[in-house]
Design an enzyme around this catalytic site. Structure first.
Site, mmCIF file in Angstrom:
data_model
loop_
_atom_site.group_PDB
_atom_site.id
_atom_site.type_symbol
_atom_site.label_atom_id
_atom_site.label_comp_id
_atom_site.label_asym_id
_atom_site.label_seq_id
_atom_site.Cartn_x
_atom_site.Cartn_y
_atom_site.Cartn_z
ATOM 1 N N GLY A 89 -33.069 32.160 10.376
ATOM 2 C CA GLY A 89 -33.857 30.967 10.100
ATOM 3 C C GLY A 89 -33.620 30.360 8.727
ATOM 4 O O GLY A 89 -34.275 29.396 8.342
ATOM 5 N N GLY A 91 -30.752 28.985 7.679
ATOM 6 C CA GLY A 91 -29.807 27.863 7.701
ATOM 7 C C GLY A 91 -28.339 28.258 7.715
ATOM 8 O O GLY A 91 -27.480 27.443 7.376
ATOM 9 N N LYS A 92 -28.031 29.462 8.139
ATOM 10 C CA LYS A 92 -26.621 29.884 8.182
ATOM 11 C C LYS A 92 -25.836 29.053 9.199
ATOM 12 O O LYS A 92 -24.802 28.487 8.874
ATOM 13 C CB LYS A 92 -26.502 31.377 8.565
ATOM 14 C CG LYS A 92 -27.141 32.328 7.585
ATOM 15 C CD LYS A 92 -26.964 33.772 8.018
ATOM 16 C CE LYS A 92 -27.644 34.124 9.336
ATOM 17 N NZ LYS A 92 -29.106 33.970 9.333
ATOM 18 N N SER A 93 -26.352 28.993 10.441
ATOM 19 C CA SER A 93 -25.617 28.273 11.488
ATOM 20 C C SER A 93 -25.560 26.776 11.172
ATOM 21 O O SER A 93 -24.548 26.120 11.419
ATOM 22 C CB SER A 93 -26.267 28.496 12.855
ATOM 23 O OG SER A 93 -26.335 29.869 13.122
ATOM 24 N N TYR A 94 -26.659 26.245 10.626
ATOM 25 C CA TYR A 94 -26.686 24.828 10.253
ATOM 26 C C TYR A 94 -25.607 24.548 9.207
ATOM 27 O O TYR A 94 -24.843 23.597 9.317
ATOM 28 C CB TYR A 94 -28.073 24.472 9.696
ATOM 29 C CG TYR A 94 -28.206 23.052 9.227
ATOM 30 C CD1 TYR A 94 -28.467 22.025 10.129
ATOM 31 C CD2 TYR A 94 -28.070 22.726 7.877
ATOM 32 C CE1 TYR A 94 -28.590 20.710 9.705
ATOM 33 C CE2 TYR A 94 -28.185 21.421 7.442
ATOM 34 C CZ TYR A 94 -28.441 20.416 8.359
ATOM 35 O OH TYR A 94 -28.555 19.120 7.930
ATOM 36 N N ASP A 229 -20.281 33.286 10.917
ATOM 37 C CA ASP A 229 -21.733 33.066 10.889
ATOM 38 C C ASP A 229 -22.360 34.420 11.247
ATOM 39 O O ASP A 229 -22.440 34.781 12.421
ATOM 40 C CB ASP A 229 -22.067 31.989 11.937
ATOM 41 C CG ASP A 229 -23.541 31.612 11.939
ATOM 42 O OD1 ASP A 229 -24.263 31.993 10.998
ATOM 43 O OD2 ASP A 229 -23.954 30.934 12.903
ATOM 44 N N GLY A 232 -28.597 37.574 11.520
ATOM 45 C CA GLY A 232 -29.660 37.685 10.504
ATOM 46 C C GLY A 232 -29.684 39.052 9.829
ATOM 47 O O GLY A 232 -29.534 40.076 10.483
HETATM 48 P P1 ADP Z 1 -29.969 30.772 10.861
HETATM 49 O O1 ADP Z 1 -28.649 30.498 11.499
HETATM 50 O O2 ADP Z 1 -29.849 31.253 9.442
HETATM 51 O O3 ADP Z 1 -30.844 31.683 11.673
HETATM 52 P P2 ADP Z 1 -30.430 27.982 11.382
HETATM 53 O O4 ADP Z 1 -29.177 27.418 10.808
HETATM 54 O O5 ADP Z 1 -30.501 28.093 12.863
HETATM 55 O O6 ADP Z 1 -30.768 29.402 10.729
HETATM 56 O O7 ADP Z 1 -31.637 27.118 10.799
HETATM 57 C C1 ADP Z 1 -32.950 27.184 11.306
HETATM 58 C C2 ADP Z 1 -33.463 25.760 11.526
HETATM 59 O O8 ADP Z 1 -33.538 25.073 10.276
HETATM 60 C C3 ADP Z 1 -32.561 24.932 12.422
HETATM 61 O O9 ADP Z 1 -33.368 24.107 13.223
HETATM 62 C C4 ADP Z 1 -31.759 24.096 11.438
HETATM 63 O O10 ADP Z 1 -31.344 22.872 12.007
HETATM 64 C C5 ADP Z 1 -32.742 23.886 10.294
HETATM 65 N N1 ADP Z 1 -32.086 23.812 8.990
HETATM 66 C C6 ADP Z 1 -31.536 24.841 8.310
HETATM 67 N N2 ADP Z 1 -31.034 24.438 7.126
HETATM 68 C C7 ADP Z 1 -31.259 23.105 7.059
HETATM 69 C C8 ADP Z 1 -30.981 22.092 6.076
HETATM 70 N N3 ADP Z 1 -30.354 22.373 4.921
HETATM 71 N N4 ADP Z 1 -31.390 20.839 6.343
HETATM 72 C C9 ADP Z 1 -32.023 20.533 7.487
HETATM 73 N N5 ADP Z 1 -32.314 21.436 8.465
HETATM 74 C C10 ADP Z 1 -31.943 22.702 8.251
HETATM 75 MG MG MG Z 2 -27.915 31.321 13.302
#
Ligand code: ADP
Ligand code: MG
Length: 305
Positions: A89, A91-94, A229, A232
């Site tokens: 959660g 933002g890694k995948s984002y 990626d 967690g």
């Molecule tokens: P992770 O891969 O680390 O578990 P995600 O990349 O899935 O986390 O991010 C979780 C949520 O937060 C997603 O809905 C993503 O689109 C949003 N998010 C993460 N980082 C950002 C950012 N820098 N700006 C806008 N939305 C973000």
């Molecule tokens: Mg992810």
């Protein structure tokens, strides 16, 4: 940003954005120094990285600062790896742009930006007089490591774990890439394969490590850009998961711990490096080792708070 560092390993940190639904009503506990772009302060403790980005950093700046230089290195024949590490959660995948859902140009993550640059620059290189006799092509592969098994997500074969023989990885299906549209279709194909298992597994997408590799083939020479990626990093005890979810957590931490051990062994100059302790390190073996022994590989973890 001018990284004042000789090492081939760079560590950058990106602050997760404020999200109202996460009950983060208070101000961020992290302070960023305005005059220095590589430190941050938490509870009066100063932490220094190669780069520290606050939550307002754009996807474009993140890419241009950290990963665009790797694209140039890959085109010059060097292998590079960028790893995203952090809790679920954050933002890694984002940041990595690993999602299959369409996003706006502004939201585009590292993966499509790399593809765009590679697709733009390869024809320019081909057009160059010295290069025009050597065929140059761009390929992509997409791999997932779930519960200590590697799955080739672009394979036409039915899904079964691919052999990492003696825990030495021999490669995944490579698909020719000629447009961003191709990349989108391949990501969708890969995501569907991940999704099939997701119906049975809770929070599956973040419970596996995903590795996308761009291979630039020039004659017999291949250079690779790996975008990883990671799943967690939260501890198993903290998540209070039971059963399958708990087992997943154990496997994830096994991979993350193995990466840590491999890097420590390499920096200490040990003769035996414990690559075979996990599928993740076995798959990344060539890249992590060369990064330290030949210093012509770039290994760049991105850490997310
Ligand atoms: P992770 O891969 O680390 O578990 P995600 O990349 O899935 O986390 O991010 C979780 C949520 O937060 C997603 O809905 C993503 O689109 C949003 N998010 C993460 N980082 C950002 C950012 N820098 N700006 C806008 N939305 C973000
Ligand atoms: Mg992810």
């Amino acid at each position: 940003m001018n990284f004042d560092k000789k090492s081939d390993v760079l560590i950058a940190v990106r602050e997760a954005p404020f999200r109202a639904n996460k009950l983060q009503q208070n101000q961020s506990v992290i302070q960023f120094a305005t005059d220095c772009k590589n430190t941050l302060v938490v509870n009066n403790a100063v932490h220094t990285f190669d780069a520290a980005f606050n939550s307002s950093v754009s996807q474009a700046t993140l890419y241009e600062t950290l990963v665009q230089p790797l694209v140039s290195k890959v085109l010059a024949g060097t292998n590079c790896t960028a790893l995203a590490y952090g809790q679920t959660g954050t933002g890694k995948s984002y940041s990595m742009g690993m999602g299959a859902e369409p996003v706006t140009e502004q939201q585009m993550g590292i993966l499509p930006r790399c593809a765009k640059d590679l697709l733009m620059r390869i024809p320019l290189l081909k057009a160059d007089k010295e290069n025009n006799r050597i065929p140059m092509q761009l390929f992509v592969s997409f791999l997932e490591i779930y519960n200590e098994k590697a799955h080739d997500l672009l394979s036409a074969e039915p899904q079964k774990p691919i052999a990492v023989r003696g825990q030495r990885f021999t490669g995944a299906t490579k698909q020719l890439l000629s447009s961003l549209k191709d990349l989108q279709s391949l990501l969708e194909l890969g995501a569907k394969k991940r999704h099939v298992r997701a119906t049975n597994m809770n929070q599956h997408s973040s419970r596996s490590h995903a590795i996308v590799t761009f291979s630039v083939q020039r004659g017999h020479r291949v250079s690779r850009l790996n975008l990883v990626d990671l799943a967690g990093s939260e501890g198993v005890r903290r998540t209070q998961n039971e059963g399958m979810a708990r087992d997943e957590g154990v496997f994830i931490n096994m991979g993350l711990l193995a990466i840590n051990k491999v890097l420590l062994s390499l920096t200490a100059g040990h003769a035996v490096i414990p690559y075979r302790e996990s599928i993740l390190t076995a798959v990344l073996q060539g890249l992590l080792s060369l990064c330290f022994t030949k210093l012509n590989y770039l290994f760049k973890p991105l850490f997310f708070l």
